[in-house]
Design an enzyme around this catalytic site. Structure first.
Site, PDB file in Angstrom:
ATOM      1  CG  ASN A  61      -9.583  -1.661  11.588  1.00 13.17           C
ATOM      2  OD1 ASN A  61      -8.392  -2.228  11.098  1.00 13.17           O
ATOM      3  ND2 ASN A  61      -9.838  -0.352  10.929  1.00 13.17           N
TER       4      ASN A  61
ATOM      5  CG  ASP B 167      -0.167  -0.350   2.479  1.00 12.16           C
ATOM      6  OD1 ASP B 167       0.992  -0.488   2.571  1.00 12.16           O
ATOM      7  OD2 ASP B 167      -1.123  -0.765   3.335  1.00 12.16           O
TER       8      ASP B 167
ATOM      9  CD  GLU C   5      -9.103   0.771   7.569  1.00  6.89           C
ATOM     10  OE1 GLU C   5      -9.253   0.062   8.148  1.00  6.89           O
ATOM     11  OE2 GLU C   5      -8.780   1.962   7.470  1.00  6.89           O
TER      12      GLU C   5
ATOM     13  CG  HIS D  12      -5.941  -2.200   8.726  1.00  7.83           C
ATOM     14  ND1 HIS D  12      -6.252  -0.887   9.311  1.00  7.83           N
ATOM     15  CD2 HIS D  12      -4.554  -2.169   8.502  1.00  7.83           C
ATOM     16  CE1 HIS D  12      -5.177  -0.584   9.571  1.00  7.83           C
ATOM     17  NE2 HIS D  12      -4.180  -1.171   9.004  1.00  7.83           N
TER      18      HIS D  12
HETATM   19  C1  GLP Z   1      -0.707   0.139   8.502  1.00  7.64           C
HETATM   20  C2  GLP Z   1      -0.283  -0.508   7.177  1.00  7.64           C
HETATM   21  C3  GLP Z   1      -0.410  -1.903   7.525  1.00  7.64           C
HETATM   22  C4  GLP Z   1      -0.177  -2.391   8.784  1.00  7.64           C
HETATM   23  C5  GLP Z   1      -0.786  -2.229   9.962  1.00  7.64           C
HETATM   24  C6  GLP Z   1      -0.132  -2.456  11.011  1.00  7.64           C
HETATM   25  O1  GLP Z   1      -1.932   0.997   8.547  1.00  7.64           O
HETATM   26  N1  GLP Z   1      -1.216   0.089   6.337  1.00  7.64           N
HETATM   27  O2  GLP Z   1       0.057  -2.549   6.494  1.00  7.64           O
HETATM   28  O3  GLP Z   1       0.138  -3.753   8.837  1.00  7.64           O
HETATM   29  O4  GLP Z   1      -1.353  -0.687   9.550  1.00  7.64           O
HETATM   30  O5  GLP Z   1       0.786  -1.502  11.609  1.00  7.64           O
HETATM   31  P1  GLP Z   1       1.806  -1.535  12.856  1.00  7.64           P
HETATM   32  O6  GLP Z   1       2.774  -2.772  12.405  1.00  7.64           O
HETATM   33  O7  GLP Z   1       2.291  -0.206  12.722  1.00  7.64           O
HETATM   34  O8  GLP Z   1       0.992  -1.906  13.818  1.00  7.64           O
END
Ligand code: GLP
Length: 241
Positions: free
Chosen positions: A136, A67, A143, A138
């Site tokens: 959540n 992403d 989402e 995702h």
């Molecule tokens: C972000 C990214 C995801 C990631 C997730 C968890 O928004 N777009 O690809 O896996 O949220 O993030 P973190 O590893 O900082 O908890």
């Protein structure tokens, strides 16, 4: 979905590194799917270490990131391209032209999404996809409510996701409202998936992932239907199971 239980964040990163190293050792022109966020930083650190010790080469590897934020150029420190350059790409022998992220400043975002899908297909799809888990549920920026057959698309970020990611920005208002993300369908086409989860704040999400029903309302739950998905989670993340 297999579950590998590890002690802590470092062990999670080491196990993921081992899987990735074996993948590349077995097939040096592997196509890797990469994630951003805090979770995979330790993995990238380990991979750099392995490369520097001469234990692996990325010369023939191709990477696709999940992403990118809409509106952030590649030289913006909060763009995921910048993150990947800083945390991994600039430290290893992976040629720039073999690294792909969606372009968040493309003039035509819909076309950018279609082109990204075509690039993944052209590369023979993803051999090994690394994922983190949003609070959540995702994955990527898919989402809750995202259709299981979705392809790379433009998303409106949930307020909760913008808040969770605000820590990386100067002010919460600076967090973009939109992003480009591979879809659930695109992710599920990966031949192997490794989902990394660490820390107590993800414990509820892990519980829902492992014990909850498979539903579009919790996107990561779809991974239960993948025939080669592994969850690597530490004790804190697994503490509510
Ligand atoms: C972000 C990214 C995801 C990631 C997730 C968890 O928004 N777009 O690809 O896996 O949220 O993030 P973190 O590893 O900082 O908890």
């Amino acid at each position: 979905m297999d579950i590998i239980r590890v002690k802590d964040y470092v062990e999670m990163s080491e196990r993921a590194c081992e899987i990735m190293r074996n993948q590349i050792k077995q097939f040096d022109s592997s196509v890797l799917g990469l994630a951003t966020g805090s979770t995979p930083e330790g993995l990238y650190h380990q991979l750099i270490g392995e490369y520097k010790k001469g234990n692996m080469s990325f010369a023939n590897v191709t990477t696709f990131n999940l992403d990118e934020y809409v509106g952030l150029a590649t030289d913006d420190p909060n763009s995921y391209r910048y993150y990947m350059n800083e945390k991994l790409f600039s430290h290893i022998d992976l040629p720039d032209e073999q690294t792909y992220l969606p372009n968040g400043v493309a003039d035509d975002l819909e076309k950018e999404c279609r082109d990204y899908e075509a690039l993944i297909k052209g590369a023979g799809y993803i051999d090994l996809q690394v994922l983190g888990l949003g609070l959540n549920g995702h994955i990527g920026f898919n989402e809750p409510g995202t259709p299981v057959d979705s392809r790379t698309h433009v998303v409106d970020l949930d307020e909760s996701t913008r808040e969770a990611n605000a820590r990386f920005f100067n002010s919460p208002d600076d967090v973009p409202k939109k992003a480009l993300t591979m879809g659930i369908g695109s992710i599920m086409e990966s031949k192997r998936i490794v989902l990394l989860v660490s820390g107590e704040k993800k414990a509820d999400a892990v519980k829902q992932l492992v014990r909850g029903e498979i539903t579009e309302e919790f996107p990561a739950s779809i991974l239960q239907q993948h025939d080669n998905a592994t969850l690597i989670a530490d004790e804190e993340a697994l503490s509510k199971l």
